[in-house]
Design a protein around this motif. Structure first.
Motif, short mmCIF file in Angstrom:
data_model
loop_
_atom_site.label_atom_id
_atom_site.label_comp_id
_atom_site.label_asym_id
_atom_site.label_seq_id
_atom_site.Cartn_x
_atom_site.Cartn_y
_atom_site.Cartn_z
N UNK A 9 -25.92 9.88 16.23
CA UNK A 9 -25.39 10.63 15.11
C UNK A 9 -26.51 11.05 14.14
N UNK A 10 -27.42 10.14 13.86
CA UNK A 10 -28.55 10.44 12.96
C UNK A 10 -29.44 11.52 13.59
N UNK A 11 -29.72 11.42 14.88
CA UNK A 11 -30.54 12.41 15.56
C UNK A 11 -29.86 13.77 15.60
N UNK A 12 -28.54 13.78 15.77
CA UNK A 12 -27.79 15.03 15.79
C UNK A 12 -27.84 15.70 14.42
N UNK A 13 -27.62 14.94 13.36
CA UNK A 13 -27.69 15.48 11.99
C UNK A 13 -29.09 16.00 11.69
N UNK A 15 -31.29 17.07 13.87
CA UNK A 15 -31.51 18.29 14.66
C UNK A 15 -30.82 19.48 14.02
N UNK A 16 -29.60 19.29 13.51
CA UNK A 16 -28.87 20.38 12.87
C UNK A 16 -29.57 20.80 11.58
N UNK A 17 -30.09 19.85 10.83
CA UNK A 17 -30.80 20.17 9.58
C UNK A 17 -32.12 20.88 9.86
N UNK A 18 -32.80 20.53 10.92
CA UNK A 18 -34.11 21.12 11.24
C UNK A 18 -33.99 22.41 12.04
N UNK A 19 -32.82 22.73 12.54
CA UNK A 19 -32.64 23.90 13.37
C UNK A 19 -33.05 25.21 12.67
#
Length: 169
Positions: A9-13, A15-19
């Motif tokens: 979940x942390x990695x997904x968030x 990734x979405x923030x850095x996209x």
């Protein structure tokens, strides 16, 4: 299993923030690379120029050339800046050329002020002049000679006739 899901979940968030930053980096990569390449080229050129100047200084022995120059002469408070002298000469030269509708006294005062600025510019640039010693046609010839020498030294003055450019060599 909870730790794995939390980490995912942390990695997904993240990734979405850095996209957006990754997308911007992809679209602007050529501009970023171009700026880096330009700065690198500028740095190399400046370094090359510094090395060339250092080599010239060593080859010419700059200290030996400037040893006899009195730099305090340039720092005098009564010394006018060369830029101001050039501005005055251009302004007075324009008045000198447009003197057809003025009085003889006014024209004489303008010529006198112009010659004084010419003498100051000659002194600042190390040009010999004899304006104070001459009068009449001889003074006018000397004025043209001095203007030519000042032009050769890099000081551009107004032409003798309106609409013409000074062309001394």
């Amino acid at each position: 299993m909870e730790v794995g899901r939390g980490l995912l979940l942390v990695l997904t968030i993240l990734a979405v923030c850095c996209l957006p930053a990754v997308i911007a980096l992809v679209f602007c990569a050529d501009e970023i690379l171009d700026r880096v390449a330009c700065r690198w080229a500028e740095w190399r050129e400046q370094r090359r120029e510094r090395r060339t100047i250092e080599r010239l200084d060593r080859a010419v022995e700059v200290d030996a050339l400037t040893r006899d120059i009195d730099l305090t002469e340039l720092d005098r408070e009564d010394r006018r800046p060369l830029e101001q002298l050039a501005t005055d000469l251009r302004r007075l030269g324009g008045h000198r050329l447009a003197a057809a509708d003025r009085s003889v006294v006014w024209h004489g005062a303008v010529i006198s002020a112009y010659d004084e600025r010419l003498r100051a510019a000659c002194q600042a640039l190390g040009v010999t002049e004899h304006l104070a010693e001459l009068d009449g046609v001889d003074r006018e010839i000397e004025r043209v000679r001095v203007e030519g020498l000042l032009h050769a030294a890099g000081l551009t003055l107004p032409a003798a006739r309106p609409g013409h450019h000074q062309r001394h060599r």
